[in-house]
Design an enzyme around this catalytic site. Structure first.
Site, PDB file in Angstrom:
ATOM      1  N   HIS A  65       3.756   1.109  -4.980  1.00  0.00           N
ATOM      2  CA  HIS A  65       2.551   1.363  -5.770  1.00  0.00           C
ATOM      3  C   HIS A  65       2.118   2.816  -5.689  1.00  0.00           C
ATOM      4  CE1 HIS A  65       0.146   1.152  -2.033  1.00  0.00           C
ATOM      5  NE2 HIS A  65      -0.854   1.625  -2.747  1.00  0.00           N
ATOM      6  N   HIS A  72      -6.798   4.065   1.833  1.00  0.00           N
ATOM      7  CA  HIS A  72      -6.014   3.190   0.969  1.00  0.00           C
ATOM      8  C   HIS A  72      -4.800   2.690   1.740  1.00  0.00           C
ATOM      9  CE1 HIS A  72      -8.561   4.210  -2.333  1.00  0.00           C
ATOM     10  NE2 HIS A  72      -8.236   5.494  -2.287  1.00  0.00           N
ATOM     11  N   ALA A  73      -4.167   1.641   1.226  1.00  0.00           N
ATOM     12  CA  ALA A  73      -2.984   1.122   1.907  1.00  0.00           C
ATOM     13  C   ALA A  73      -1.953   2.226   2.091  1.00  0.00           C
ATOM     14  CB  ALA A  73      -2.394  -0.047   1.122  1.00  0.00           C
ATOM     15  N   GLU A  74      -1.748   3.036   1.060  1.00  0.00           N
ATOM     16  CA  GLU A  74      -0.898   4.221   1.176  1.00  0.00           C
ATOM     17  C   GLU A  74      -1.499   5.380   0.388  1.00  0.00           C
ATOM     18  OE1 GLU A  74       2.088   1.288   2.599  1.00  0.00           O
ATOM     19  OE2 GLU A  74       0.819   1.289   0.831  1.00  0.00           O
ATOM     20  N   THR A  75      -1.250   6.568   0.902  1.00  0.00           N
ATOM     21  CA  THR A  75      -1.539   7.809   0.186  1.00  0.00           C
ATOM     22  C   THR A  75      -0.230   8.563   0.024  1.00  0.00           C
ATOM     23  OG1 THR A  75      -3.816   7.961   1.010  1.00  0.00           O
ATOM     24  CG2 THR A  75      -2.786   9.997   0.247  1.00  0.00           C
TER      25      THR A  75
END
Length: 258
Positions: free
Chosen positions: A72, A42-45
């Site tokens: 997010h 994912h873009a960020e975790t």
């Protein structure tokens, strides 16, 4: 470890911006967290430590690097944990407030955008865009273009953008339909994110910028991030802070076994 995938800044599964959330009972090593984020893709975790410490330690990783602030994935973590939350992060303490109606508010630091000399290959990197303003905040370039249609239809040269000295590039324009004050897209190929679906932290820069442009300081603005998944961020600039609001949906609830 309990692990979630949460779609943020949306009320519909498979839209908005997906984030991983990993709940830890003790701090974890950075290489391990980076490996998990690369696996999640994912873009960020987000990694939250639940050892009784308040505010709860929170860190964010893209598939390739740790980041200073992520909207997010913070929303996703607050949604996964439920209720009001306080997080200790590299960007200071972040407070999330659950209004009880599906909306979660977040108190984030504002990010001033100052005029800068544009990259020499800006026009080549954003083909078809009519550039009207170029500004920068720490780690991020903001480019205002002439129309929302240009933002929606943009096919940027990501290889060029990746060479610029910024973590990401926000392309924005005034809104083109009722209920939307501005539209944007966010590209961060140098951080392993070709295009981020919905970027809460970018609205810490976008909200003050558009509040000044539209003469609407101190009131809530609605930003539409016009990525293929799409999503909406409600943002109110409040001096050196920005109040963000969004909704989220859990799409996966399981266990990480490594």
């Amino acid at each position: 470890m309990r692990t979630y995938v949460v779609d943020s800044f949306t009320e519909h599964p498979f839209s908005g911006n997906p984030a991983g959330v990993v709940l830890l009972d003790a701090p974890a090593a950075e290489p391990w967290m980076q490996s998990v984020a690369a696996e999640m893709r994912h873009a960020e975790t987000a990694f939250v430590v639940l050892d009784g410490t308040e505010p709860k330690p929170l860190r964010w990783f893209t598939p390739t690097t740790e980041v200073e602030l992520c909207g997010h994935a913070t929303l996703a973590a607050a949604h996964a944990l439920g209720g009001d939350q306080r997080f200790a992060t590299r960007s200071g303490e972040l407070i999330c407030t659950d209004s009880g109606d599906g909306w979660i508010g977040m108190d984030f630091p504002a990010s001033a955008a100052d005029p800068v000399e544009p990259p020499s290959d800006l026009a080549a990197a954003l083909p078809g865009a009519t550039v009207e303003d170029v500004r920068a905040a720490p780690g991020r370039l903001l480019v205002r273009v002439g129309a929302a249609a240009e933002v929606r239809g943009l096919e940027p040269d990501l290889a060029r953008i990746a060479t610029w000295p910024y973590r990401g590039v926000v392309v924005t324009a005034a809104g083109d339909r009722d209920g939307v004050d501005f539209v944007s897209r966010f590209f961060a190929p140098a951080s392993g994110i070709p295009e981020d679906p919905v970027t809460g932290s970018a609205h810490c820069q976008l909200a003050p910028y558009w509040a000044a442009e539209l003469g609407r300081s101190g009131v809530e603005l609605v930003g539409e991030q016009a990525s293929p998944r799409g999503g909406f961020v409600r943002a109110t600039p409040l001096g050196d802070r920005v109040a963000l609001r969004g909704r989220a949906v859990t799409v996966l609830d399981g266990e990480l076994r490594v």
